[in-house]
Write a protein that holds these residues in place. Sequence first.
Motif, PDB file in Angstrom:
ATOM      1  N   PRO A   1      -3.918   0.086  -2.419  1.00 37.12           N
ATOM      2  CA  PRO A   1      -3.504  -1.216  -1.950  1.00 37.12           C
ATOM      3  C   PRO A   1      -2.408  -1.725  -2.231  1.00 37.12           C
ATOM      4  CG  PRO A   1      -5.397  -1.649  -3.146  1.00 37.12           C
ATOM      5  CD  PRO A   1      -5.345  -0.297  -3.580  1.00 37.12           C
ATOM      6  N   ILE A   2      -2.111  -1.636  -3.701  1.00 38.62           N
ATOM      7  CA  ILE A   2      -0.724  -2.118  -4.290  1.00 38.62           C
ATOM      8  C   ILE A   2       0.002  -0.944  -5.167  1.00 38.62           C
ATOM      9  CG2 ILE A   2       0.481  -3.833  -5.613  1.00 38.62           C
ATOM     10  CD1 ILE A   2      -2.161  -5.668  -4.999  1.00 38.62           C
ATOM     11  N   ALA A   3       1.060  -0.632  -4.718  1.00 38.99           N
ATOM     12  CA  ALA A   3       1.876   0.186  -5.450  1.00 38.99           C
ATOM     13  C   ALA A   3       3.298  -0.178  -5.454  1.00 38.99           C
ATOM     14  CB  ALA A   3       1.491   1.684  -4.952  1.00 38.99           C
ATOM     15  N   VAL A   4       4.192   0.356  -6.519  1.00 35.41           N
ATOM     16  CA  VAL A   4       5.707   0.360  -6.582  1.00 35.41           C
ATOM     17  C   VAL A   4       6.070   1.672  -6.973  1.00 35.41           C
ATOM     18  CG1 VAL A   4       5.359  -2.135  -7.752  1.00 35.41           C
ATOM     19  CG2 VAL A   4       5.690  -0.135  -9.192  1.00 35.41           C
ATOM     20  N   LYS A   5       7.261   1.738  -6.566  1.00 35.56           N
ATOM     21  CA  LYS A   5       8.226   2.862  -7.067  1.00 35.56           C
ATOM     22  C   LYS A   5       8.051   3.285  -8.396  1.00 35.56           C
ATOM     23  CE  LYS A   5      10.368   3.857  -3.128  1.00 35.56           C
ATOM     24  NZ  LYS A   5      10.221   5.195  -2.521  1.00 35.56           N
TER      25      LYS A   5
ATOM     26  N   PRO B   1       0.881  -1.198  -0.049  1.00 34.49           N
ATOM     27  CA  PRO B   1       0.179  -0.072   0.138  1.00 34.49           C
ATOM     28  C   PRO B   1       0.867   1.299   0.107  1.00 34.49           C
ATOM     29  CG  PRO B   1      -0.015  -0.964   2.139  1.00 34.49           C
ATOM     30  CD  PRO B   1       0.632  -2.165   1.154  1.00 34.49           C
ATOM     31  N   ALA B   2       0.579   2.319  -0.715  1.00 32.50           N
ATOM     32  CA  ALA B   2       0.992   3.563  -0.514  1.00 32.50           C
ATOM     33  C   ALA B   2       0.116   4.619  -0.847  1.00 32.50           C
ATOM     34  CB  ALA B   2       2.220   3.796  -1.886  1.00 32.50           C
ATOM     35  N   VAL B   3       0.375   5.983  -0.617  1.00 29.63           N
ATOM     36  CA  VAL B   3      -0.480   7.074  -0.818  1.00 29.63           C
ATOM     37  C   VAL B   3       0.150   7.842  -1.980  1.00 29.63           C
ATOM     38  CG1 VAL B   3      -0.825   9.296   0.253  1.00 29.63           C
ATOM     39  CG2 VAL B   3      -0.584   7.463   1.671  1.00 29.63           C
TER      40      VAL B   3
ATOM     41  N   SER C   1      -0.658   7.470 -10.578  1.00 33.78           N
ATOM     42  CA  SER C   1       0.837   7.538 -10.192  1.00 33.78           C
ATOM     43  C   SER C   1       0.834   9.328  -9.965  1.00 33.78           C
ATOM     44  CB  SER C   1       1.466   7.151 -11.150  1.00 33.78           C
ATOM     45  OG  SER C   1       1.381   7.970 -12.471  1.00 33.78           O
ATOM     46  N   ASP C   2       2.217   9.294  -9.171  1.00 26.26           N
ATOM     47  CA  ASP C   2       2.838  10.561  -9.063  1.00 26.26           C
ATOM     48  C   ASP C   2       4.495  10.310  -9.316  1.00 26.26           C
ATOM     49  OD1 ASP C   2       3.857   9.301  -6.804  1.00 26.26           O
ATOM     50  OD2 ASP C   2       2.317  10.243  -5.225  1.00 26.26           O
ATOM     51  N   ALA C   3       5.173  11.256  -8.682  1.00 24.97           N
ATOM     52  CA  ALA C   3       6.536  11.166  -8.997  1.00 24.97           C
ATOM     53  C   ALA C   3       7.228   9.984  -8.008  1.00 24.97           C
ATOM     54  CB  ALA C   3       7.299  12.497  -8.697  1.00 24.97           C
ATOM     55  N   GLU C   4       6.443   9.580  -7.081  1.00 27.98           N
ATOM     56  CA  GLU C   4       7.197   8.639  -6.075  1.00 27.98           C
ATOM     57  C   GLU C   4       6.616   7.204  -6.379  1.00 27.98           C
ATOM     58  OE1 GLU C   4       9.913   8.087  -3.034  1.00 27.98           O
ATOM     59  OE2 GLU C   4       9.479   9.982  -4.125  1.00 27.98           O
ATOM     60  N   TYR C   5       5.224   7.079  -6.493  1.00 31.51           N
ATOM     61  CA  TYR C   5       4.503   5.942  -6.543  1.00 31.51           C
ATOM     62  C   TYR C   5       3.852   5.657  -7.661  1.00 31.51           C
ATOM     63  CZ  TYR C   5       6.448   4.959  -1.652  1.00 31.51           C
ATOM     64  OH  TYR C   5       7.193   4.700  -0.727  1.00 31.51           O
ATOM     65  N   THR C   6       3.426   4.420  -8.057  1.00 32.46           N
ATOM     66  CA  THR C   6       2.523   4.002  -9.114  1.00 32.46           C
ATOM     67  C   THR C   6       1.605   2.914  -8.583  1.00 32.46           C
ATOM     68  OG1 THR C   6       3.866   4.716 -11.072  1.00 32.46           O
ATOM     69  CG2 THR C   6       2.283   3.242 -11.637  1.00 32.46           C
ATOM     70  N   GLU C   7       0.440   3.071  -8.972  1.00 30.90           N
ATOM     71  CA  GLU C   7      -0.636   2.051  -8.392  1.00 30.90           C
ATOM     72  C   GLU C   7      -0.614   0.897  -9.505  1.00 30.90           C
ATOM     73  OE1 GLU C   7      -5.329   1.603  -7.248  1.00 30.90           O
ATOM     74  OE2 GLU C   7      -4.457   3.395  -8.533  1.00 30.90           O
TER      75      GLU C   7
END
Length: 406
Positions: free
Chosen positions: A332-336, A82-84, A368-374
Amino acid sequence: MSEKQQFDSALLTPKHWIAVAVILACGMVGGALILRAPQTATQTAAAVHAEDDDDDHDEEGVVELTEAQAKMIGIALAEAGPAVIRKDTLLPGEIRFDEDRTAHVVPRAAGVVESVHAQLGEQVKKDQLLAVIQSAAVADQRSELQTARQRLALAQTIYQREKQLWEEKISAEQDYLQARQALQEAEIAVRNASQRLSAIGVSVAATGGAAGVSRYELRAPFEGVVVEKHLTVGELVNESTASFTISDMRYVWAEMNVSAPQLPLVQVGAPVRVRATAFDASAEGKVAYVGALIGELTRTAAARVALANPQDLWRPGLFVNVEVMTEESQVPIAVKSKAIQWLDAQESVVFVLDDHGYKAQPVQMGRSDAEYTEILAGLSAGQTYVTEGAFMLKAELGKSSVDHGH
């Protein structure tokens, strides 16, 4: 019996028939073996080729590396989870001095520079000596103060005498009152002369004899860095000469221009991330100010972010990108985001670690943003993937594909 009849009778004996049968059988077996040999070789070659195809199929999309090779190209791993995801408004900006912590030190009286004690780029403390200036105006002010003090001393003496005479009924009360008034006027004159010297930053006490009467000092108003210096020994200066500029570089501003459609998204207090365009550096902050007016020519409003600058990374004049956060979403699921790679500019993949090596796993992306992608499909929570070195793996995979094509 003739010779021909004897030969024909000999051919009809059982021994001869047996020999003929053996010869025929051997011929048939030999022919079968000759016909079967090429077919067996062909089948063997086909089997080997099929096995090679199976091996290629098993290794397709996988890069095999030793531990030393992975370390060499900087492979780093993480777990999908998970990520924001932030929705940002991107604004170009520039680093500026914090004007609330920047001072322009100017002489408060005309004069000639006697000495300079601070250099460009030097870190100075509060009240540290910057320069010494000889000024005729300061000499006049000190002389006026000295005269006022002498008059005050005389007025005090007269007052004490007239007071004693009046108390002893020797002199009239009018003489006592006049002496008291003169004393008060002398005290006022001394106070005014002292305040005029203090107003121009000059000490009321002269040092160094006659030369000290005309000398006054420029001192740093607070701790900071000398970012501008416009003084040399012997130079004539006046009240408008910008002698030094001192700024506390521990804090700076990131200034940007906000267009009219973006104004509802950029509010005072909104969290932002400031990124340098010239090198890899970022900092967190908040919008400290949004201008109330829109420029006539630019049709934008000025805004700024106050940034701490403990390592002096943020230098005035540096171009930056300011990401103003306007929305946050939990996924719920994200990567860099830097882990996402594109194969043939169509298929998005993430390299995951499996039993055979680093496998290019197709994924379906969301926000997505600069940090994480769903990740909507293709990865599960807790699955190990490559965060650093993914581009090198993609290059190695492309190289392997070319080799197999030849």
